[in-house]
Scaffold this active site. Sequence first.
Site, PDB file in Angstrom:
ATOM      1  N   ASN A  35       0.684  -0.841   0.265  1.00  0.00           N
ATOM      2  CA  ASN A  35      -0.060  -0.094  -0.469  1.00  0.00           C
ATOM      3  C   ASN A  35       0.699   0.910  -0.264  1.00  0.00           C
ATOM      4  O   ASN A  35       1.609   0.726   0.880  1.00  0.00           O
ATOM      5  CB  ASN A  35      -0.997   0.369   1.139  1.00  0.00           C
ATOM      6  N   GLU A  85      -3.991   1.362  -2.719  1.00  0.00           N
ATOM      7  CA  GLU A  85      -3.971   3.066  -2.702  1.00  0.00           C
ATOM      8  C   GLU A  85      -3.453   3.814  -3.551  1.00  0.00           C
ATOM      9  O   GLU A  85      -2.840   4.991  -2.640  1.00  0.00           O
ATOM     10  CB  GLU A  85      -4.087   3.078  -1.003  1.00  0.00           C
ATOM     11  N   TYR A 184      -7.542  -3.949  -2.192  1.00  0.00           N
ATOM     12  CA  TYR A 184      -7.353  -2.634  -0.965  1.00  0.00           C
ATOM     13  C   TYR A 184      -8.797  -2.677  -0.446  1.00  0.00           C
ATOM     14  O   TYR A 184     -10.059  -2.078  -0.987  1.00  0.00           O
ATOM     15  CB  TYR A 184      -7.143  -1.227  -1.750  1.00  0.00           C
ATOM     16  N   ASP A 234      -3.966  -5.183   1.300  1.00  0.00           N
ATOM     17  CA  ASP A 234      -3.619  -4.351   2.374  1.00  0.00           C
ATOM     18  C   ASP A 234      -5.952  -4.435   2.584  1.00  0.00           C
ATOM     19  O   ASP A 234      -6.496  -4.272   2.140  1.00  0.00           O
ATOM     20  CB  ASP A 234      -3.972  -2.644   2.451  1.00  0.00           C
ATOM     21  N   ASN A 236      -7.761  -4.634   5.831  1.00  0.00           N
ATOM     22  CA  ASN A 236      -7.541  -2.950   6.333  1.00  0.00           C
ATOM     23  C   ASN A 236      -8.627  -3.887   7.261  1.00  0.00           C
ATOM     24  O   ASN A 236      -9.592  -3.744   8.469  1.00  0.00           O
ATOM     25  CB  ASN A 236      -8.970  -1.779   5.682  1.00  0.00           C
ATOM     26  N   ASP A 356       3.345   5.017   4.783  1.00  0.00           N
ATOM     27  CA  ASP A 356       3.033   4.705   6.280  1.00  0.00           C
ATOM     28  C   ASP A 356       2.560   3.287   6.462  1.00  0.00           C
ATOM     29  O   ASP A 356       2.105   2.628   7.155  1.00  0.00           O
ATOM     30  CB  ASP A 356       1.179   5.485   6.876  1.00  0.00           C
ATOM     31  N   HIS A 357       2.561   2.102   4.574  1.00  0.00           N
ATOM     32  CA  HIS A 357       2.604   0.817   5.341  1.00  0.00           C
ATOM     33  C   HIS A 357       4.144   0.123   4.619  1.00  0.00           C
ATOM     34  O   HIS A 357       4.854   0.927   4.226  1.00  0.00           O
ATOM     35  CB  HIS A 357       1.320  -0.215   4.196  1.00  0.00           C
TER      36      HIS A 357
END
Length: 371
Positions: A35, A85, A184, A234, A236, A356-357
Amino acid sequence: MGTISPPPTKRRKLGDHSASASQLSPSILSIFSHNVNGIAPYLQPSIKTFFQPSQGNQAANSEPQASLRDFLRRHGFPCMLFLQEVKINPDDRATIRALEKAVASGSTTGSEPDYVVYVCLPSDKHNARGFGRKIYGVASIIRKDWVLAHVERVRPVSWDAEGRFLVIETKAIGPRPLAIFNIYAVNGTELPYKNGDGAVVGTRHDRKLHVQSLLQAECRALEADGFGVILAGDMNIARTALDGHPNLRVFPHQHCINRADFEARFFATSATPEATDGVESSTASQSAAQATGGLAMVDTYRKMHPTTRGYTYYPRGRTFGESCDRVDMIIASKSLEAHVSEAGILETTAERGPSDHVPLFARFDFSGSGT
């Protein structure tokens, strides 16, 4: 549903690659996933490209950059790299072309392999309109020779218009064809979700649960048709206490419900699994009943590292490692479990880049008979 670009490449005779790292093993499938939280930094030249290295200091430019081509080279030119993303406006053809250029070999000698890019970007006019439509979106970057040798088609799914899914369907690899999803997943929140007419029909939590049910049904249908299914990206969702630091997220309680539903649909073997972390058994049982039996899939990282704490999401604004979760995964059909040969998370500064991943990977070895 989102659009795919470009259309699947027509098959033609493969070229030879002279570099040993670029040789493609027909029995090894290597998948990397990341991501990137916006593709823009990966398409901009490093500031070092504006400076001429001093004599005898050519190595100064050799350190890892936010470069997709460098990433592919460092990891031996894997079969595929999935990005989530990407945040590309669906009308922005220039950025798509820049992405294609960023992963191309640029070689005239055939010493390194080329890659092709498929994107799925949002077309939902009610739920994916923010940030100048630079929101969501996935890109599947696949070795060109692998596409020519194995890929039958690349497609979105009919039940999502937010640019969250791309499916690669292959010819038989080992004992069966594969359906490999770049995902995603929806992030569950209390924000509203609208139907095709623009009417609010629930929250993003409700949409997440619905998408999980639709994805499970699609996987079940593919397995019934003889496919081995791989879900990469991802999700989530952090699965257990082992996957959250310092603690697994349990507030608000809806996150626990989403987690139990995910576990029941994709990992349980029956309609009544044991309760998952942070969720009472009644909630888990209700979720499992809705799932009408799980798919008993395999979490590749957990298969190879049963008790290791490894994380893929490190929120900005916090010291790296202070708060983190393993929400990115590569998950496979039970029928593929014997073929999982390696899995890992790439947590170094050089590998995570500006996101941030951090990236993760899995390898499957189909050289044996398997099941």
